[in-house]
Motif scaffolding. Structure first.
Motif, PDB file in Angstrom:
ATOM      1  N   TRP A 103      18.635   6.372  50.326  1.00 43.60           N
ATOM      2  CA  TRP A 103      17.888   7.208  49.302  1.00 43.60           C
ATOM      3  C   TRP A 103      16.951   8.321  50.075  1.00 43.60           C
ATOM      4  CZ3 TRP A 103      17.039   7.981  44.773  1.00 43.60           C
ATOM      5  CH2 TRP A 103      16.887   6.598  43.530  1.00 43.60           C
ATOM      6  N   ARG A 104      17.170   8.252  51.441  1.00 44.97           N
ATOM      7  CA  ARG A 104      16.578   8.875  52.398  1.00 44.97           C
ATOM      8  C   ARG A 104      17.391  10.581  52.304  1.00 44.97           C
ATOM      9  NH1 ARG A 104      14.974   5.795  55.968  1.00 44.97           N
ATOM     10  NH2 ARG A 104      12.980   5.701  54.733  1.00 44.97           N
ATOM     11  N   GLY A 105      18.416  10.232  52.565  1.00 41.74           N
ATOM     12  CA  GLY A 105      19.424  11.131  52.734  1.00 41.74           C
ATOM     13  C   GLY A 105      20.303  11.996  51.625  1.00 41.74           C
ATOM     14  N   TYR A 106      19.567  11.219  50.257  1.00 41.29           N
ATOM     15  CA  TYR A 106      20.429  11.871  49.203  1.00 41.29           C
ATOM     16  C   TYR A 106      19.200  12.888  48.779  1.00 41.29           C
ATOM     17  CZ  TYR A 106      20.709  11.753  43.940  1.00 41.29           C
ATOM     18  OH  TYR A 106      21.296  12.401  42.526  1.00 41.29           O
ATOM     19  N   ILE A 107      17.515  12.441  48.997  1.00 45.46           N
ATOM     20  CA  ILE A 107      16.736  13.348  48.443  1.00 45.46           C
ATOM     21  C   ILE A 107      16.558  14.585  49.550  1.00 45.46           C
ATOM     22  CG2 ILE A 107      14.314  13.297  48.677  1.00 45.46           C
ATOM     23  CD1 ILE A 107      13.909  10.556  47.747  1.00 45.46           C
ATOM     24  N   SER A 108      16.886  14.471  51.297  1.00 45.51           N
ATOM     25  CA  SER A 108      16.555  15.477  51.994  1.00 45.51           C
ATOM     26  C   SER A 108      18.129  16.251  51.509  1.00 45.51           C
ATOM     27  CB  SER A 108      16.321  15.475  53.840  1.00 45.51           C
ATOM     28  OG  SER A 108      16.661  15.348  54.589  1.00 45.51           O
ATOM     29  N   THR A 109      18.984  15.782  51.417  1.00 47.81           N
ATOM     30  CA  THR A 109      20.456  16.791  50.318  1.00 47.81           C
ATOM     31  C   THR A 109      19.508  17.835  49.426  1.00 47.81           C
ATOM     32  OG1 THR A 109      22.533  15.377  51.751  1.00 47.81           O
ATOM     33  CG2 THR A 109      22.590  17.115  50.022  1.00 47.81           C
TER      34      THR A 109
ATOM     35  N   LEU B  47      10.324   7.674  49.655  1.00 49.04           N
ATOM     36  CA  LEU B  47      10.634   7.409  50.601  1.00 49.04           C
ATOM     37  C   LEU B  47      11.354   8.154  51.168  1.00 49.04           C
ATOM     38  CD1 LEU B  47      13.079   6.509  47.536  1.00 49.04           C
ATOM     39  CD2 LEU B  47      12.098   5.052  49.605  1.00 49.04           C
ATOM     40  N   ALA B  48      10.861   9.229  51.046  1.00 48.00           N
ATOM     41  CA  ALA B  48      11.013  11.443  51.878  1.00 48.00           C
ATOM     42  C   ALA B  48      10.684  11.492  53.122  1.00 48.00           C
ATOM     43  CB  ALA B  48      10.794  12.397  51.134  1.00 48.00           C
ATOM     44  N   ALA B  49      11.409  11.925  53.979  1.00 52.42           N
ATOM     45  CA  ALA B  49      10.499  12.417  55.179  1.00 52.42           C
ATOM     46  C   ALA B  49       9.190  13.320  54.772  1.00 52.42           C
ATOM     47  CB  ALA B  49      11.284  12.851  56.449  1.00 52.42           C
ATOM     48  N   ASP B  50       8.770  13.481  56.404  1.00 50.43           N
ATOM     49  CA  ASP B  50       7.103  14.639  55.790  1.00 50.43           C
ATOM     50  C   ASP B  50       7.414  15.746  55.399  1.00 50.43           C
ATOM     51  OD1 ASP B  50       5.989  11.551  56.106  1.00 50.43           O
ATOM     52  OD2 ASP B  50       5.058  12.697  58.094  1.00 50.43           O
ATOM     53  N   ASP B  51       8.610  16.304  55.807  1.00 45.42           N
ATOM     54  CA  ASP B  51       8.819  17.369  55.846  1.00 45.42           C
ATOM     55  C   ASP B  51       9.655  17.489  54.584  1.00 45.42           C
ATOM     56  OD1 ASP B  51       7.965  18.234  58.332  1.00 45.42           O
ATOM     57  OD2 ASP B  51       9.857  18.348  59.387  1.00 45.42           O
ATOM     58  N   ASP B  52      10.125  16.822  53.848  1.00 45.63           N
ATOM     59  CA  ASP B  52      10.654  16.863  52.299  1.00 45.63           C
ATOM     60  C   ASP B  52       9.476  17.092  51.027  1.00 45.63           C
ATOM     61  OD1 ASP B  52      13.451  17.199  53.512  1.00 45.63           O
ATOM     62  OD2 ASP B  52      13.849  15.230  53.198  1.00 45.63           O
ATOM     63  N   LYS B  53       8.698  15.765  51.412  1.00 43.50           N
ATOM     64  CA  LYS B  53       7.544  15.656  50.489  1.00 43.50           C
ATOM     65  C   LYS B  53       6.415  16.941  51.148  1.00 43.50           C
ATOM     66  CE  LYS B  53       6.103  11.962  52.325  1.00 43.50           C
ATOM     67  NZ  LYS B  53       5.104  10.507  52.850  1.00 43.50           N
ATOM     68  N   GLU B  54       6.609  17.558  51.736  1.00 43.86           N
ATOM     69  CA  GLU B  54       6.111  19.143  51.882  1.00 43.86           C
ATOM     70  C   GLU B  54       6.413  20.595  51.013  1.00 43.86           C
ATOM     71  OE1 GLU B  54       3.458  22.787  54.859  1.00 43.86           O
ATOM     72  OE2 GLU B  54       4.449  20.376  55.731  1.00 43.86           O
ATOM     73  N   LYS B  55       7.468  20.217  51.055  1.00 46.11           N
ATOM     74  CA  LYS B  55       8.749  21.099  50.195  1.00 46.11           C
ATOM     75  C   LYS B  55       8.903  20.752  48.769  1.00 46.11           C
ATOM     76  CE  LYS B  55      12.046  22.452  53.042  1.00 46.11           C
ATOM     77  NZ  LYS B  55      13.791  22.916  53.568  1.00 46.11           N
ATOM     78  N   TYR B  56       8.789  19.323  48.918  1.00 47.50           N
ATOM     79  CA  TYR B  56       8.986  19.170  47.504  1.00 47.50           C
ATOM     80  C   TYR B  56       7.420  19.646  46.834  1.00 47.50           C
ATOM     81  CZ  TYR B  56      10.055  16.214  42.781  1.00 47.50           C
ATOM     82  OH  TYR B  56       9.841  15.266  42.085  1.00 47.50           O
ATOM     83  N   GLY B  57       6.294  19.366  47.163  1.00 51.46           N
ATOM     84  CA  GLY B  57       5.436  19.753  46.580  1.00 51.46           C
ATOM     85  C   GLY B  57       5.419  21.180  46.186  1.00 51.46           C
ATOM     86  N   ARG B  58       5.999  21.515  47.697  1.00 51.40           N
ATOM     87  CA  ARG B  58       6.127  23.344  47.230  1.00 51.40           C
ATOM     88  C   ARG B  58       6.496  23.817  45.947  1.00 51.40           C
ATOM     89  NH1 ARG B  58       6.489  23.383  52.898  1.00 51.40           N
ATOM     90  NH2 ARG B  58       8.825  24.447  53.189  1.00 51.40           N
ATOM     91  N   TYR B  59       7.731  23.499  45.715  1.00 52.50           N
ATOM     92  CA  TYR B  59       8.687  23.611  44.944  1.00 52.50           C
ATOM     93  C   TYR B  59       8.445  22.919  43.863  1.00 52.50           C
ATOM     94  CZ  TYR B  59      12.729  24.081  47.941  1.00 52.50           C
ATOM     95  OH  TYR B  59      13.824  24.682  48.884  1.00 52.50           O
ATOM     96  N   LEU B  60       6.939  22.051  43.290  1.00 57.60           N
ATOM     97  CA  LEU B  60       6.256  21.634  42.175  1.00 57.60           C
ATOM     98  C   LEU B  60       5.245  22.142  41.778  1.00 57.60           C
ATOM     99  CD1 LEU B  60       6.691  19.167  40.278  1.00 57.60           C
ATOM    100  CD2 LEU B  60       5.064  18.266  41.769  1.00 57.60           C
ATOM    101  N   ARG B  61       4.083  22.926  43.028  1.00 58.99           N
ATOM    102  CA  ARG B  61       3.704  24.203  42.690  1.00 58.99           C
ATOM    103  C   ARG B  61       4.245  25.282  42.134  1.00 58.99           C
ATOM    104  NH1 ARG B  61       1.473  21.479  47.001  1.00 58.99           N
ATOM    105  NH2 ARG B  61       2.502  23.183  48.729  1.00 58.99           N
ATOM    106  N   ARG B  62       5.368  25.367  42.067  1.00 59.78           N
ATOM    107  CA  ARG B  62       5.784  27.092  42.330  1.00 59.78           C
ATOM    108  C   ARG B  62       6.277  27.037  40.827  1.00 59.78           C
ATOM    109  NH1 ARG B  62       6.415  30.835  45.838  1.00 59.78           N
ATOM    110  NH2 ARG B  62       7.302  32.231  44.703  1.00 59.78           N
TER     111      ARG B  62
END
Length: 298
Positions: free
Chosen positions: A160-166, A196-211
């Motif tokens: 899951w972590r690899g799938y989400i990170s990719t 499930l995602a790593a901290d960096d991926d969660k932060e990047k996902y949050g930025r995409y969501l706000r944008r």
């Protein structure tokens, strides 16, 4: 009889009183006029302030404002439709963050909407075994280390972590992430990303969501100034498209070029093309191409 000196003194005193009273009266009159003038100035200032507020048909949004509005919209949809917040977020992303559009489509045909956005009506559970086989690496793992979306297809945490990170590394398309099973279209919500995602991926996902909240909404745009992180919400109805951002940059809402009132956007666009460094190339482009129907660029 009184002496002439006494009468003269009395006359002088009366004259002094008369002129003193007159000056006081004049002073009082002047003060009254000053008060009226001050009141008039206050009235003019209030009128100008009201006029300015009526003319400013936009609001500047900081990152905190964007996040608060986004959460408010998610809570509204979750409350009205009686669904979880991650499901409400999935719906809003698919309908460009339009709360009214979500409500209209949902109440018109809930089953169709669920199928389109990937929200199964029933949450399927994983097999109730001690060990479950991962659908990606095909390793048998303890059930506690497995996770699944609403569809119930089990995958181990590592996969899951690899799938989400990719998916997040590929860009904003991760906001429409679906189950890794090729035959399944169940949506992967933000709750699974956060767990499930790593901290960096969660932060990047949050930025995409706000944008996406700004870029998918017709009423909002980012300030075009380099390095500016403010967004602008514009309300149609005024003849002016001029916007002054909190970063001190002024631009036109309609074409996002520098503020150019009273010149219209079409004239400004032609002027920019004419004065571009590659004028010869631009002449060829203008003669042999058509403007994009969306962004109006050649």
């Amino acid at each position: 009889m009184e002496s002439e000196d006494d009468m003269h003194d009395a006359n002088d005193s009366a004259e002094d009183d008369f002129y003193s009273g007159g000056e006081a009266g004049l002073a009082a009159s002047d003060d009254g006029d000053a008060d009226y003038d001050f009141a008039d100035h206050d009235s003019d200032d209030s009128a100008e302030l009201i006029s300015h507020r009526q003319q400013q048909n936009y609001s500047i949004l900081s990152e905190v404002d964007i996040q608060r509005r986004q959460e408010d919209d998610i809570n509204r949809v979750s409350t009205v439709l009686s669904i979880s917040k991650p499901e409400a977020c999935v719906l809003l992303r698919n309908y460009n963050w339009s709360v009214s559009k979500v409500h209209d489509e949902w109440f018109a045909d809930e089953e169709r909407v669920r199928k389109v956005v990937g929200l199964p009506e029933k949450h399927n559970e994983m097999p109730n075994d001690r060990e479950v086989t991962c659908g990606i690496c095909f390793e048998s793992c303890p059930r506690g280390s497995m996770s699944a979306a609403a569809c119930g297809h089990p995958f181990c945490s590592t996969c899951w972590r690899g799938y989400i990170s990719t998916a997040i590394s590929d860009g904003p398309g991760c906001l429409m992430l679906r189950c890794p099973d090729p035959s399944c279209a169940a949506a992967v919500g933000q709750d699974m990303i956060n767990s499930l995602a790593a901290d960096d991926d969660k932060e990047k996902y949050g930025r995409y969501l706000r944008r996406s909240y700004i870029e998918d909404n017709r009423k909002t745009k980012w300030c075009p100034a380099p390095g500016c992180e403010y967004a602008v919400e514009f309300v149609m109805g005024s003849g002016s498209y001029d916007v002054n951002c909190n970063c001190s940059y002024g631009f036109c809402w309609n074409c996002t070029e520098e503020a150019h009132r009273p010149v219209d956007c079409a004239t400004v666009s032609k002027w920019i093309l004419k004065n571009s460094a590659e004028s010869e190339n631009m002449n060829w482009i203008l003669a042999n191409s058509k403007p994009c129907p969306k962004c109006k660029r050649p």
